[in-house]
Design a protein around this motif. Sequence first.
Motif, PDB file in Angstrom:
ATOM      1  N   VAL A   1       6.734  17.857  -2.641  1.00 27.19           N
ATOM      2  CA  VAL A   1       7.000  17.318  -1.331  1.00 27.19           C
ATOM      3  C   VAL A   1       6.416  15.803  -1.422  1.00 27.19           C
ATOM      4  CG1 VAL A   1       6.289  17.338   1.119  1.00 27.19           C
ATOM      5  CG2 VAL A   1       6.687  19.481  -0.209  1.00 27.19           C
ATOM      6  N   PRO A   2       7.273  14.731  -1.105  1.00 22.89           N
ATOM      7  CA  PRO A   2       6.790  13.313  -1.180  1.00 22.89           C
ATOM      8  C   PRO A   2       5.838  13.149  -0.088  1.00 22.89           C
ATOM      9  CG  PRO A   2       8.962  13.393  -0.247  1.00 22.89           C
ATOM     10  CD  PRO A   2       8.643  14.770  -0.603  1.00 22.89           C
ATOM     11  N   CYS A   3       4.884  12.181  -0.199  1.00 25.84           N
ATOM     12  CA  CYS A   3       4.202  11.615   0.939  1.00 25.84           C
ATOM     13  C   CYS A   3       4.907  10.936   1.871  1.00 25.84           C
ATOM     14  CB  CYS A   3       3.098  10.608   0.295  1.00 25.84           C
ATOM     15  SG  CYS A   3       1.883  11.142  -1.012  1.00 25.84           S
ATOM     16  N   VAL A   4       5.812  10.063   1.642  1.00 27.58           N
ATOM     17  CA  VAL A   4       6.905   9.541   2.755  1.00 27.58           C
ATOM     18  C   VAL A   4       8.489   9.811   2.159  1.00 27.58           C
ATOM     19  CG1 VAL A   4       7.331   7.432   3.668  1.00 27.58           C
ATOM     20  CG2 VAL A   4       5.172   7.569   3.014  1.00 27.58           C
ATOM     21  N   THR A   5       8.987  10.511   3.119  1.00 26.58           N
ATOM     22  CA  THR A   5      10.315  10.660   2.817  1.00 26.58           C
ATOM     23  C   THR A   5      11.228   9.483   2.800  1.00 26.58           C
ATOM     24  OG1 THR A   5      10.909  11.248   5.234  1.00 26.58           O
ATOM     25  CG2 THR A   5      10.306  13.229   3.920  1.00 26.58           C
ATOM     26  N   SER A   6      12.165   9.666   1.741  1.00 24.76           N
ATOM     27  CA  SER A   6      13.320   8.488   1.690  1.00 24.76           C
ATOM     28  C   SER A   6      12.797   7.235   1.249  1.00 24.76           C
ATOM     29  CB  SER A   6      13.994   8.678   2.864  1.00 24.76           C
ATOM     30  OG  SER A   6      14.770   9.699   3.313  1.00 24.76           O
TER      31      SER A   6
ATOM     32  N   ILE B   1       0.905  -1.050  -0.168  1.00 25.33           N
ATOM     33  CA  ILE B   1       0.048  -0.015  -0.078  1.00 25.33           C
ATOM     34  C   ILE B   1       0.885   1.326   0.044  1.00 25.33           C
ATOM     35  CG2 ILE B   1      -1.779   1.346   1.274  1.00 25.33           C
ATOM     36  CD1 ILE B   1      -2.867  -1.318   2.325  1.00 25.33           C
ATOM     37  N   TRP B   2       2.007   1.184   0.897  1.00 21.63           N
ATOM     38  CA  TRP B   2       2.687   2.391   0.851  1.00 21.63           C
ATOM     39  C   TRP B   2       3.515   2.638  -0.513  1.00 21.63           C
ATOM     40  CZ3 TRP B   2       1.799   5.614   4.301  1.00 21.63           C
ATOM     41  CH2 TRP B   2       1.408   5.476   5.498  1.00 21.63           C
ATOM     42  N   TRP B   3       3.896   1.749  -1.190  1.00 22.98           N
ATOM     43  CA  TRP B   3       4.344   1.668  -2.612  1.00 22.98           C
ATOM     44  C   TRP B   3       3.653   2.225  -3.507  1.00 22.98           C
ATOM     45  CZ3 TRP B   3       3.867  -0.676  -7.443  1.00 22.98           C
ATOM     46  CH2 TRP B   3       5.134  -0.521  -8.265  1.00 22.98           C
ATOM     47  N   LEU B   4       2.435   1.770  -3.503  1.00 17.38           N
ATOM     48  CA  LEU B   4       1.217   2.040  -4.206  1.00 17.38           C
ATOM     49  C   LEU B   4       0.822   3.782  -4.114  1.00 17.38           C
ATOM     50  CD1 LEU B   4      -1.239  -0.714  -4.372  1.00 17.38           C
ATOM     51  CD2 LEU B   4       0.365   0.022  -6.280  1.00 17.38           C
ATOM     52  N   ILE B   5       1.012   4.125  -2.990  1.00 18.78           N
ATOM     53  CA  ILE B   5       0.805   5.590  -2.617  1.00 18.78           C
ATOM     54  C   ILE B   5       1.960   6.625  -2.982  1.00 18.78           C
ATOM     55  CG2 ILE B   5       0.685   7.475  -0.749  1.00 18.78           C
ATOM     56  CD1 ILE B   5      -0.952   5.367   0.951  1.00 18.78           C
ATOM     57  N   ALA B   6       3.196   5.940  -2.999  1.00 21.09           N
ATOM     58  CA  ALA B   6       4.227   6.588  -3.388  1.00 21.09           C
ATOM     59  C   ALA B   6       4.434   6.599  -5.023  1.00 21.09           C
ATOM     60  CB  ALA B   6       5.582   6.093  -2.900  1.00 21.09           C
ATOM     61  N   PHE B   7       3.971   5.562  -5.491  1.00 19.03           N
ATOM     62  CA  PHE B   7       3.961   5.461  -7.004  1.00 19.03           C
ATOM     63  C   PHE B   7       2.820   6.409  -7.618  1.00 19.03           C
ATOM     64  CE2 PHE B   7       2.080   3.883 -10.779  1.00 19.03           C
ATOM     65  CZ  PHE B   7       3.398   3.584 -11.701  1.00 19.03           C
ATOM     66  N   ALA B   8       1.754   6.588  -6.884  1.00 15.92           N
ATOM     67  CA  ALA B   8       0.738   7.337  -7.505  1.00 15.92           C
ATOM     68  C   ALA B   8       0.998   8.799  -7.333  1.00 15.92           C
ATOM     69  CB  ALA B   8      -0.749   6.971  -6.655  1.00 15.92           C
ATOM     70  N   HIS B   9       1.687   9.059  -6.291  1.00 19.68           N
ATOM     71  CA  HIS B   9       2.128  10.465  -5.936  1.00 19.68           C
ATOM     72  C   HIS B   9       3.268  10.945  -6.918  1.00 19.68           C
ATOM     73  CE1 HIS B   9       3.326  14.067  -3.636  1.00 19.68           C
ATOM     74  NE2 HIS B   9       1.899  14.297  -3.416  1.00 19.68           N
ATOM     75  N   GLY B  10       3.895  10.022  -7.527  1.00 16.57           N
ATOM     76  CA  GLY B  10       5.249  10.415  -8.285  1.00 16.57           C
ATOM     77  C   GLY B  10       6.086  10.569  -7.479  1.00 16.57           C
TER      78      GLY B  10
ATOM     79  N   MET C   1       9.372   9.272   7.185  1.00 18.57           N
ATOM     80  CA  MET C   1       8.209   9.645   7.834  1.00 18.57           C
ATOM     81  C   MET C   1       7.113  10.262   6.944  1.00 18.57           C
ATOM     82  SD  MET C   1       9.482  13.408   9.312  1.00 18.57           S
ATOM     83  CE  MET C   1      10.177  14.543   8.194  1.00 18.57           C
ATOM     84  N   VAL C   2       5.955  10.129   7.442  1.00 17.79           N
ATOM     85  CA  VAL C   2       5.152  10.575   6.834  1.00 17.79           C
ATOM     86  C   VAL C   2       4.773  12.120   6.841  1.00 17.79           C
ATOM     87  CG1 VAL C   2       2.487  10.460   6.540  1.00 17.79           C
ATOM     88  CG2 VAL C   2       3.746   8.579   7.048  1.00 17.79           C
ATOM     89  N   THR C   3       4.681  12.656   5.608  1.00 20.43           N
ATOM     90  CA  THR C   3       4.593  14.245   5.435  1.00 20.43           C
ATOM     91  C   THR C   3       2.925  14.630   5.488  1.00 20.43           C
ATOM     92  OG1 THR C   3       4.611  14.339   3.102  1.00 20.43           O
ATOM     93  CG2 THR C   3       6.690  14.346   4.314  1.00 20.43           C
ATOM     94  N   GLU C   4       2.647  15.744   5.480  1.00 21.24           N
ATOM     95  CA  GLU C   4       1.072  16.399   5.726  1.00 21.24           C
ATOM     96  C   GLU C   4       0.698  16.422   4.077  1.00 21.24           C
ATOM     97  OE1 GLU C   4       2.343  20.883   6.093  1.00 21.24           O
ATOM     98  OE2 GLU C   4       1.420  19.858   7.930  1.00 21.24           O
ATOM     99  N   GLU C   5       1.481  15.935   3.082  1.00 21.20           N
ATOM    100  CA  GLU C   5       1.098  16.360   1.922  1.00 21.20           C
ATOM    101  C   GLU C   5       0.099  15.392   1.195  1.00 21.20           C
ATOM    102  OE1 GLU C   5       1.321  17.774  -2.101  1.00 21.20           O
ATOM    103  OE2 GLU C   5       2.403  18.517  -0.141  1.00 21.20           O
ATOM    104  N   CYS C   6      -0.192  13.999   1.737  1.00 23.65           N
ATOM    105  CA  CYS C   6      -1.045  12.901   1.261  1.00 23.65           C
ATOM    106  C   CYS C   6      -2.053  12.634   2.513  1.00 23.65           C
ATOM    107  CB  CYS C   6      -0.314  11.711   0.644  1.00 23.65           C
ATOM    108  SG  CYS C   6       0.969  12.321  -0.498  1.00 23.65           S
ATOM    109  N   PRO C   7      -3.261  12.906   2.512  1.00 25.95           N
ATOM    110  CA  PRO C   7      -4.174  12.549   3.603  1.00 25.95           C
ATOM    111  C   PRO C   7      -4.451  10.941   3.455  1.00 25.95           C
ATOM    112  CG  PRO C   7      -5.072  14.411   2.297  1.00 25.95           C
ATOM    113  CD  PRO C   7      -3.915  13.940   1.535  1.00 25.95           C
TER     114      PRO C   7
END
Length: 439
Positions: free
Chosen positions: A121-126, A88-97, A150-156
């Motif tokens: 700003v990425p959803c999850v840094t690094s 799920i985390w990989w899909l969120i990062a992929f969808a956000h670019g 860490m999770v940023t405030e960019e992606c709800p």
Amino acid sequence: MLARKGLVPEEYVLRLVEEVSRPRYRPPERKVRFVAKNGGLNVAHTNIREQGRFLQDVFTTLVDLKWRHTLLIFTMSFLCSWLLFAMIWWLIAFAHGDLHRAGRGGSGESGGGGEFGAAAVPCVTSLHSFTSAFLFSIEVQVTIGFGGRMVTEECPAAITVLIAQNIVGLVINAIMLGCIFMKTSQAHRRAETLIFSKHAVVAPREGRLCLMCRVGDLRKSMIISANIHLQLVRRTATAEGEVLPLDQIDVSVDGPSGGGGIFLVAPLIIAHTIGPGSPLYPLSAADLHRRRFEVVVILEGVVETTGITTQARTSYLAEEILWGRRFVPVISQEDGRYSVDYSKFGNTVPVAMPPEEGEGQGEAGGGWTAAPRVPAATFDIFSEENSNKTDIFKMQTAGCNIWNYCYWMVYCYPCLRCMAPSPALRAKFMLQLIYKDSI
């Protein structure tokens, strides 16, 4: 005749006749127990079609499983949850670019020309691969927090997944800890220190024939509200012809109040009177080798330290019941307190059995009858000429002879030391038991 007609060779016919006429050894039939000596139940459940009923009570099913199966299930639960949320985390990062920018050498802090807007700003840094997503999933669920991701405030959506993974991790941990606690504190663990005698005995007691067994507790912590029950398990048939393979009949226990309540501080002898109302009546020594039955002993109570109800079980087959024997005493007084010698816990000694009652006689059924209690006769062990007149002790016995006293004297010497403080009095007591005919 077959050999004459030439159908079968003659030597084969002679060999076949020898094998048929030769006596064959048949091993004795093994008697099946209903309850094992250690309390296990010898019952196999087969052809259960509704297997889904076990999944409706998942917690009990996990507790009943073996340790290796339980640990394997929890290990696979953690691994599957980590892999699922890593995907799920990989899909969120992929969808956000985020993965595309990471592949071009960009990151959350720098990128094309050094200028970044809000979308950079990425959803999850690094997080730049599935491996880093899997590591981040482990950090979130077990709350390690190395600080690199860490999770940023960019992606709800990322915040929602973070909350969901924490809840799933807490549920798995709670179930795992509950199962481990229940498996380590199961009732049968306490029953390991509740012991029963290896054999039961049949001997006269207070003028009545009794079936007796001994039970003890090895721990100092008591079993509160302890109750003991006896059941006779045998194969019977009703008047209508119905066969009951395991007919369970309640057997009464002799006690102060007529019930099964006991105060299990020291080893106790549990007795059942074999009278006209007993399911074992009539019983003789020959019946123990001829009849097939099983006496089940069940001890129940509440563990004092944990408050959990426990149960200890054992059983005695007919050949495990000794006729004409009784248990030796195991309790003595030493240094102002009672001492229990568990090395004699299962020891027995022979007792005199009246032949006219012990053999099971009479056309009306034979066996023992519930004879009235014989009044006890009291004898002075020491004469009045004894210099130590203040230490005159008495022993009560009902219908015993000199050999019963000798058995008592040999196996209960610690009690003799308490009754006769000095060696001279003990010697006089021994001589009086052996040579005084009035006893």
